[in-house]
Design a protein around this motif. Structure first.
Motif, PDB file in Angstrom:
ATOM      1  N   CYS A 104       0.807  -1.227   0.000  1.00 41.76           N
ATOM      2  CA  CYS A 104       0.000   0.000   0.000  1.00 41.76           C
ATOM      3  C   CYS A 104       0.836   1.272   0.000  1.00 41.76           C
ATOM      4  O   CYS A 104       0.280   2.377  -0.051  1.00 41.76           O
ATOM      5  N   TYR A 105       2.170   1.149   0.068  1.00 46.18           N
ATOM      6  CA  TYR A 105       3.017   2.347   0.096  1.00 46.18           C
ATOM      7  C   TYR A 105       4.499   2.029  -0.109  1.00 46.18           C
ATOM      8  O   TYR A 105       5.250   2.822  -0.666  1.00 46.18           O
ATOM      9  N   ARG A 106       4.961   0.860   0.353  1.00 48.58           N
ATOM     10  CA  ARG A 106       6.384   0.594   0.584  1.00 48.58           C
ATOM     11  C   ARG A 106       7.238   0.615  -0.682  1.00 48.58           C
ATOM     12  O   ARG A 106       8.377   1.075  -0.680  1.00 48.58           O
ATOM     13  N   GLY A 107       6.706   0.120  -1.792  1.00 50.18           N
ATOM     14  CA  GLY A 107       7.508   0.059  -3.005  1.00 50.18           C
ATOM     15  C   GLY A 107       7.402   1.280  -3.893  1.00 50.18           C
ATOM     16  O   GLY A 107       7.947   1.288  -5.001  1.00 50.18           O
ATOM     17  N   TYR A 108       6.744   2.321  -3.389  1.00 51.89           N
ATOM     18  CA  TYR A 108       6.411   3.449  -4.247  1.00 51.89           C
ATOM     19  C   TYR A 108       7.634   4.092  -4.900  1.00 51.89           C
ATOM     20  O   TYR A 108       7.655   4.322  -6.118  1.00 51.89           O
ATOM     21  N   LYS A 109       8.647   4.407  -4.141  1.00 50.95           N
ATOM     22  CA  LYS A 109       9.800   5.128  -4.683  1.00 50.95           C
ATOM     23  C   LYS A 109      10.527   4.316  -5.763  1.00 50.95           C
ATOM     24  O   LYS A 109      10.963   4.865  -6.785  1.00 50.95           O
ATOM     25  N   ALA A 110      10.662   3.021  -5.541  1.00 50.99           N
ATOM     26  CA  ALA A 110      11.349   2.190  -6.529  1.00 50.99           C
ATOM     27  C   ALA A 110      10.539   2.094  -7.812  1.00 50.99           C
ATOM     28  O   ALA A 110      11.084   2.191  -8.914  1.00 50.99           O
ATOM     29  N   TYR A 111       9.228   1.905  -7.698  1.00 50.86           N
ATOM     30  CA  TYR A 111       8.390   1.864  -8.898  1.00 50.86           C
ATOM     31  C   TYR A 111       8.404   3.211  -9.616  1.00 50.86           C
ATOM     32  O   TYR A 111       8.433   3.277 -10.853  1.00 50.86           O
ATOM     33  N   LYS A 112       8.372   4.288  -8.859  1.00 51.23           N
ATOM     34  CA  LYS A 112       8.410   5.624  -9.441  1.00 51.23           C
ATOM     35  C   LYS A 112       9.718   5.834 -10.212  1.00 51.23           C
ATOM     36  O   LYS A 112       9.727   6.398 -11.316  1.00 51.23           O
ATOM     37  N   ALA A 113      10.829   5.372  -9.630  1.00 49.83           N
ATOM     38  CA  ALA A 113      12.123   5.511 -10.289  1.00 49.83           C
ATOM     39  C   ALA A 113      12.172   4.707 -11.589  1.00 49.83           C
ATOM     40  O   ALA A 113      12.748   5.149 -12.590  1.00 49.83           O
ATOM     41  N   HIS A 114      11.564   3.538 -11.590  1.00 49.24           N
ATOM     42  CA  HIS A 114      11.565   2.687 -12.785  1.00 49.24           C
ATOM     43  C   HIS A 114      10.604   3.189 -13.854  1.00 49.24           C
ATOM     44  O   HIS A 114      10.939   3.233 -15.042  1.00 49.24           O
ATOM     45  N   PHE A 115       9.374   3.548 -13.419  1.00 51.95           N
ATOM     46  CA  PHE A 115       8.285   3.721 -14.377  1.00 51.95           C
ATOM     47  C   PHE A 115       7.596   5.078 -14.340  1.00 51.95           C
ATOM     48  O   PHE A 115       6.738   5.349 -15.176  1.00 51.95           O
ATOM     49  N   GLY A 116       7.927   5.934 -13.366  1.00 50.05           N
ATOM     50  CA  GLY A 116       7.244   7.210 -13.234  1.00 50.05           C
ATOM     51  C   GLY A 116       6.114   7.150 -12.222  1.00 50.05           C
ATOM     52  O   GLY A 116       5.646   6.081 -11.838  1.00 50.05           O
ATOM     53  N   LYS A 117       5.667   8.312 -11.817  1.00 47.26           N
ATOM     54  CA  LYS A 117       4.677   8.429 -10.737  1.00 47.26           C
ATOM     55  C   LYS A 117       3.355   7.757 -11.079  1.00 47.26           C
ATOM     56  O   LYS A 117       2.790   7.026 -10.260  1.00 47.26           O
ATOM     57  N   GLU A 118       2.852   8.002 -12.281  1.00 43.63           N
ATOM     58  CA  GLU A 118       1.537   7.460 -12.646  1.00 43.63           C
ATOM     59  C   GLU A 118       1.524   5.943 -12.590  1.00 43.63           C
ATOM     60  O   GLU A 118       0.595   5.328 -12.044  1.00 43.63           O
ATOM     61  N   GLN A 119       2.566   5.333 -13.154  1.00 44.96           N
ATOM     62  CA  GLN A 119       2.623   3.874 -13.137  1.00 44.96           C
ATOM     63  C   GLN A 119       2.838   3.334 -11.726  1.00 44.96           C
ATOM     64  O   GLN A 119       2.293   2.278 -11.363  1.00 44.96           O
ATOM     65  N   ALA A 120       3.606   4.036 -10.923  1.00 45.64           N
ATOM     66  CA  ALA A 120       3.818   3.595  -9.540  1.00 45.64           C
ATOM     67  C   ALA A 120       2.496   3.539  -8.782  1.00 45.64           C
ATOM     68  O   ALA A 120       2.219   2.584  -8.048  1.00 45.64           O
ATOM     69  N   PHE A 121       1.655   4.555  -8.975  1.00 48.46           N
ATOM     70  CA  PHE A 121       0.329   4.540  -8.356  1.00 48.46           C
ATOM     71  C   PHE A 121      -0.486   3.350  -8.857  1.00 48.46           C
ATOM     72  O   PHE A 121      -1.192   2.695  -8.083  1.00 48.46           O
ATOM     73  N   LYS A 122      -0.396   3.065 -10.159  1.00 49.58           N
ATOM     74  CA  LYS A 122      -1.170   1.965 -10.728  1.00 49.58           C
ATOM     75  C   LYS A 122      -0.698   0.612 -10.194  1.00 49.58           C
ATOM     76  O   LYS A 122      -1.519  -0.293  -9.963  1.00 49.58           O
ATOM     77  N   VAL A 123       0.598   0.464 -10.010  1.00 47.69           N
ATOM     78  CA  VAL A 123       1.123  -0.797  -9.486  1.00 47.69           C
ATOM     79  C   VAL A 123       0.565  -1.064  -8.090  1.00 47.69           C
ATOM     80  O   VAL A 123       0.107  -2.172  -7.776  1.00 47.69           O
ATOM     81  N   ASP A 175       2.995  12.883  -3.068  1.00 52.00           N
ATOM     82  CA  ASP A 175       2.646  12.832  -4.486  1.00 52.00           C
ATOM     83  C   ASP A 175       1.150  12.621  -4.711  1.00 52.00           C
ATOM     84  O   ASP A 175       0.708  12.510  -5.861  1.00 52.00           O
ATOM     85  N   GLY A 176       0.394  12.543  -3.620  1.00 54.80           N
ATOM     86  CA  GLY A 176      -1.049  12.411  -3.760  1.00 54.80           C
ATOM     87  C   GLY A 176      -1.595  11.028  -3.491  1.00 54.80           C
ATOM     88  O   GLY A 176      -2.789  10.779  -3.706  1.00 54.80           O
ATOM     89  N   GLY A 177      -0.746  10.109  -3.012  1.00 55.97           N
ATOM     90  CA  GLY A 177      -1.206   8.762  -2.699  1.00 55.97           C
ATOM     91  C   GLY A 177      -2.144   8.756  -1.499  1.00 55.97           C
ATOM     92  O   GLY A 177      -1.947   9.519  -0.548  1.00 55.97           O
ATOM     93  N   LEU A 178      -3.148   7.899  -1.546  1.00 63.54           N
ATOM     94  CA  LEU A 178      -4.146   7.839  -0.482  1.00 63.54           C
ATOM     95  C   LEU A 178      -3.693   6.894   0.621  1.00 63.54           C
ATOM     96  O   LEU A 178      -3.368   5.729   0.372  1.00 63.54           O
ATOM     97  N   THR A 179      -3.653   7.413   1.849  1.00 63.44           N
ATOM     98  CA  THR A 179      -3.326   6.586   3.008  1.00 63.44           C
ATOM     99  C   THR A 179      -4.403   6.650   4.088  1.00 63.44           C
ATOM    100  O   THR A 179      -4.471   5.774   4.946  1.00 63.44           O
ATOM    101  N   LYS A 442      -7.471  -2.724 -16.826  1.00 62.40           N
ATOM    102  CA  LYS A 442      -7.129  -1.861 -15.692  1.00 62.40           C
ATOM    103  C   LYS A 442      -5.796  -2.247 -15.053  1.00 62.40           C
ATOM    104  O   LYS A 442      -5.514  -1.866 -13.909  1.00 62.40           O
ATOM    105  N   LEU A 443      -4.963  -2.934 -15.800  1.00 61.22           N
ATOM    106  CA  LEU A 443      -3.633  -3.298 -15.309  1.00 61.22           C
ATOM    107  C   LEU A 443      -2.632  -2.190 -15.628  1.00 61.22           C
ATOM    108  O   LEU A 443      -2.797  -1.441 -16.592  1.00 61.22           O
ATOM    109  N   PRO A 444      -1.563  -2.080 -14.848  1.00 58.11           N
ATOM    110  CA  PRO A 444      -0.517  -1.094 -15.154  1.00 58.11           C
ATOM    111  C   PRO A 444       0.138  -1.390 -16.505  1.00 58.11           C
ATOM    112  O   PRO A 444       0.447  -2.547 -16.816  1.00 58.11           O
ATOM    113  N   GLU A 445       0.330  -0.365 -17.289  1.00 54.80           N
ATOM    114  CA  GLU A 445       0.967  -0.543 -18.596  1.00 54.80           C
ATOM    115  C   GLU A 445       2.379  -1.104 -18.468  1.00 54.80           C
ATOM    116  O   GLU A 445       2.857  -1.804 -19.370  1.00 54.80           O
ATOM    117  N   CYS A 446       3.035  -0.814 -17.363  1.00 55.89           N
ATOM    118  CA  CYS A 446       4.423  -1.265 -17.188  1.00 55.89           C
ATOM    119  C   CYS A 446       4.537  -2.781 -17.043  1.00 55.89           C
ATOM    120  O   CYS A 446       5.642  -3.324 -17.097  1.00 55.89           O
TER     121      CYS A 446
END
Length: 475
Positions: A104-123, A175-179, A442-446
């Motif tokens: 629900c939050y932990r991998g956000y920075k790594a996904y963002k670094a790989h794929f960008g913010k939008e895809q990280a949210f989708k993952v 970045d706007g993630g819901l917690t 509705k799957l992440p494009e990445c």
């Protein structure tokens, strides 16, 4: 030890094809408890069919869910054949921890670094979607699989892990993630220790999760598909190679004959590169170890844990743990750094285990949990086993249509996290087979197995794990 990780003398390591599942794997806690299954040795027809509309290679949670969503959806194919190298669900799904736990939050920075913010949210959203879908299907179909839904703790056991958790949590929110109402951050060590009953905890996060008996879920779906929707399941029938004929039909070659299919799904996880060489180094086997522990009186009855757990040291080392509400047995898996990582990456031998990890898992509860007490005869380590996961360099799976392979689809490389992803990925594959758009999944494009993704980096899974430097994070 079977391994697909080779070493050139005095040179770098490189990946080799994983081959096929070993013929005599050990039994997990889940498989030991289901030896009465009617699907052991099952072949819907004694002779392998010669043709089918859709062939599914693999009978774990990915393959079973593809069959379920395909056959219970609109306009189902007339014929679906599932080919399994072993007994049904005797691969990774039948050996995992039974933990459906969204990030629900932990991998956000790594996904963002790989794929960008939008895809990280989708993952991350996809993982919550998966938890909800698993809940929905179990309820709809009346699946008896010891399903429990509640909350889990991420627990930081050292300062590095605490910083890792909190920095991801803060950046996700910024970045706007819901917690709100989803993730609770517990930054005070005393409160973290009290709430988690974990000695030496420095911080924790609480969020939704579930647990279940994975083999029973898959068996229910397969039996439903066989009895009500015409699925033809062929166990102990490994696919040795795949090719296409002159009109583009897929040919799946086995020791029992060749199956011709208009469409084929590779739900082959760690073993994908044996049939699809383009995934060599992009989906690599990784051997893990898990255990079942009988709790002491201090963690039994009214004293049982009411959360699932992950205890983490640094950014790479963690153990996961659930206590089963049905019988109180604790399932705990880890610690991959008790043996050299080079012995785990590329290793496909789930017929053996490491005594160093057995010893570690046998003492993990006493080391982690306050007041565990001395174990009486019959308490403590009950059983441990191994299983083969499939990892990708970015730690997200490959899901979708295969480039320049019309009629071929993949859902594989779930990185030991398939319980939190496979259901939605399989539902998406079923939609694509029906001709629906990627957007409809509705799957992440990445997740897609695009040529760009496969060619974006020459880095292999082996290099990520075996040659990582300080600052490289595994999720």
């Amino acid at each position: 030890m079977a391994s697909s990780f080779s070493t050139i003398a005095n040179g770098p390591a490189y990946p080799a094809a994983p081959g096929y599942p070993v013929p005599n794997p050990c039994l997990s806690f889940w498989l030991q408890g289901t030896r009465s299954s009617s699907l052991l040795g099952h072949r819907t027809t004694s002779i392998l069919p010669s043709t089918t509309d859709v062939a599914i290679i693999g009978s774990g949670i990915s393959g079973a869910a593809v069959a379920y969503f395909l056959l219970t959806g609109h306009n189902p194919p007339k014929n679906v054949v599932m080919l399994e190298a072993r007994e049904a669900c005797h691969g990774a799904t039948g050996r995992n921890g039974g933990h459906c736990r969204p990030d629900c939050y932990r991998g956000y920075k790594a996904y963002k670094a790989h794929f960008g913010k939008e895809q990280a949210f989708k993952v991350l959203q996809n993982e919550m979607d998966t938890l909800n879908l698993v809940t929905e299907v179990i309820k709809k179909e009346g699946v008896d699989c010891d399903f429990w839904r509640g909350l889990t703790f991420d627990i930081a056991m050292d300062e590095e892990a605490a910083v890792f958790f909190e920095s991801n949590y803060n950046e996700f929110r910024a970045d706007g993630g819901l917690t709100e109402g989803i993730v609770e951050w517990i930054g005070n060590p005393n409160e973290a220790q009290k709430r988690t009953r974990t000695a030496h905890a420095l911080a924790a996060a609480e969020f939704p999760a579930s647990s279940l008996w994975p083999y029973k879920l898959v068996m229910h779906l397969l039996k439903l598909c066989i009895s009500s929707h015409g699925l033809n399941l062929q166990t102990t029938t490994p696919v040795k190679s795949v090719s296409t004929d002159e009109v583009g039909e897929w040919l799946l070659n086995t020791d029992r004959g060749t199956l011709k299919a208009s469409k084929v799904v590779f739900a082959t996880n760690a073993f994908t590169a044996t049939l699809l060489p383009e995934f060599l180094g992009k989906i690599a086997p990784f051997k893990g170890q898990c255990s079942a522990v009988v709790p002491t009186h201090a963690y039994s009855g009214e004293n049982m844990l009411d959360h699932t757990y992950s205890h983490r040291y640094g950014t790479n080392s963690f153990d996961y743990m659930i206590q089963r509400p049905k019988d109180g047995i604790v399932i705990i898996g880890g610690d991959k750094f008790k043996v050299p990582i080079e012995q785990m990456i590329g290793n496909t031998d789930d017929s053996s285990k490491w005594e160093a990890i057995t010893e570690y898992l046998g003492g993990a509860m006493k080391n982690y949990m306050t007041g565990w007490r001395e174990e009486a005869l019959g308490e403590g380590l009950l059983h441990d086993w191994t299983g083969i996961m499939g990892f990708t360099p970015e730690e997200v799976p490959y899901v979708g249509a295969l480039h320049e392979k019309p009629g071929a689809f993949i859902t594989a490389g779930h990185c030991g996290h398939g319980m939190a992803r496979a259901f939605t990925c399989s539902r998406g594959i079923a939609a694509l087979i029906r001709g629906e758009s990627w957007e409809s999944t509705k799957l992440p494009e990445c997740f897609q197995p695009t040529p760009e993704r496969l060619a974006a980096s020459k880095t292999t899974v082996e290099e990520v794990w075996c040659h990582h430097t300080k600052g490289v994070t595994h999720l």
